[in-house]
Design a protein around this motif. Structure first.
Motif, PDB file in Angstrom:
ATOM      1  N   SER A   1      43.854  34.903  45.200  1.00  0.00           N
ATOM      2  CA  SER A   1      42.699  34.752  46.102  1.00  0.00           C
ATOM      3  C   SER A   1      41.901  33.480  45.809  1.00  0.00           C
ATOM      4  O   SER A   1      40.680  33.469  45.918  1.00  0.00           O
ATOM      5  N   GLU A   2      42.599  32.432  45.437  1.00  0.00           N
ATOM      6  CA  GLU A   2      41.979  31.128  45.162  1.00  0.00           C
ATOM      7  C   GLU A   2      40.871  31.207  44.115  1.00  0.00           C
ATOM      8  O   GLU A   2      39.865  30.508  44.193  1.00  0.00           O
ATOM      9  N   ALA A   3      41.060  32.032  43.095  1.00  0.00           N
ATOM     10  CA  ALA A   3      40.072  32.197  42.019  1.00  0.00           C
ATOM     11  C   ALA A   3      40.244  31.095  40.974  1.00  0.00           C
ATOM     12  O   ALA A   3      40.442  31.363  39.793  1.00  0.00           O
ATOM     13  N   PHE A   4      40.154  29.853  41.419  1.00  0.00           N
ATOM     14  CA  PHE A   4      40.425  28.719  40.532  1.00  0.00           C
ATOM     15  C   PHE A   4      39.336  28.520  39.479  1.00  0.00           C
ATOM     16  O   PHE A   4      39.639  28.296  38.313  1.00  0.00           O
ATOM     17  N   LEU A   5      38.082  28.573  39.883  1.00  0.00           N
ATOM     18  CA  LEU A   5      37.003  28.361  38.919  1.00  0.00           C
ATOM     19  C   LEU A   5      36.948  29.471  37.879  1.00  0.00           C
ATOM     20  O   LEU A   5      36.823  29.198  36.681  1.00  0.00           O
ATOM     21  N   THR A   6      37.041  30.707  38.312  1.00  0.00           N
ATOM     22  CA  THR A   6      36.977  31.809  37.351  1.00  0.00           C
ATOM     23  C   THR A   6      38.244  31.873  36.504  1.00  0.00           C
ATOM     24  O   THR A   6      38.182  32.249  35.334  1.00  0.00           O
ATOM     25  N   GLY A   7      39.371  31.482  37.059  1.00  0.00           N
ATOM     26  CA  GLY A   7      40.600  31.406  36.274  1.00  0.00           C
ATOM     27  C   GLY A   7      40.479  30.364  35.177  1.00  0.00           C
ATOM     28  O   GLY A   7      40.853  30.596  34.030  1.00  0.00           O
ATOM     29  N   ARG A   8      39.947  29.204  35.538  1.00  0.00           N
ATOM     30  CA  ARG A   8      39.751  28.166  34.525  1.00  0.00           C
ATOM     31  C   ARG A   8      38.745  28.625  33.474  1.00  0.00           C
ATOM     32  O   ARG A   8      38.920  28.363  32.287  1.00  0.00           O
ATOM     33  N   ASP A   9      37.700  29.328  33.892  1.00  0.00           N
ATOM     34  CA  ASP A   9      36.721  29.844  32.922  1.00  0.00           C
ATOM     35  C   ASP A   9      37.393  30.764  31.910  1.00  0.00           C
ATOM     36  O   ASP A   9      37.097  30.700  30.717  1.00  0.00           O
TER      37      ASP A   9
END
Length: 106
Positions: free
Chosen positions: A27-35
């Motif tokens: 689901s395009e969770a790029f920022l939280t994935g990187r966090d």
């Protein structure tokens, strides 16, 4: 022995079973994935410093799985990218447009 430890961590990681999109870059969770990755790296370093190597291995397994899922669940490769995306482990770098060019008429 190392491979057995990696397999053990990979198979038992809570992150692997988590429905949270950030653990898998769904689901395009790029920022939280990187966090999750960068926080995991901090935790990994602390565990090594404390000589808690079991915790370090567990954390490394979660980090590696999340990193692998970025490449599996994004269009990074389809966009012709051949190098690792260093912004995933560098919170001081902005995440660029990961979707590529907008397609007209779709």
């Amino acid at each position: 022995m190392l491979q057995a430890a990696i397999n053990s961590v990979h198979g038992s990681s809570d992150a692997l079973r988590s429905p949270d999109p950030a653990f898998h870059f769904h689901s395009e969770a790029f920022l939280t994935g990187r966090d999750l990755i960068t926080q995991g790296l901090s935790s990994l370093k602390a565990s090594v410093k404390e000589q808690n190597f079991q915790a370090a291995r567990n954390t490394l397994g979660r980090i590696c799985h999340t990193l692998q899922d970025f490449y599996s669940h994004s269009n990074w490769v389809e966009l012709g990218r051949t190098a690792a995306y260093s912004a995933l482990i560098r919170p001081d770098q902005p995440l660029e447009n990961l979707a590529g060019k907008t397609l007209q008429g779709i």
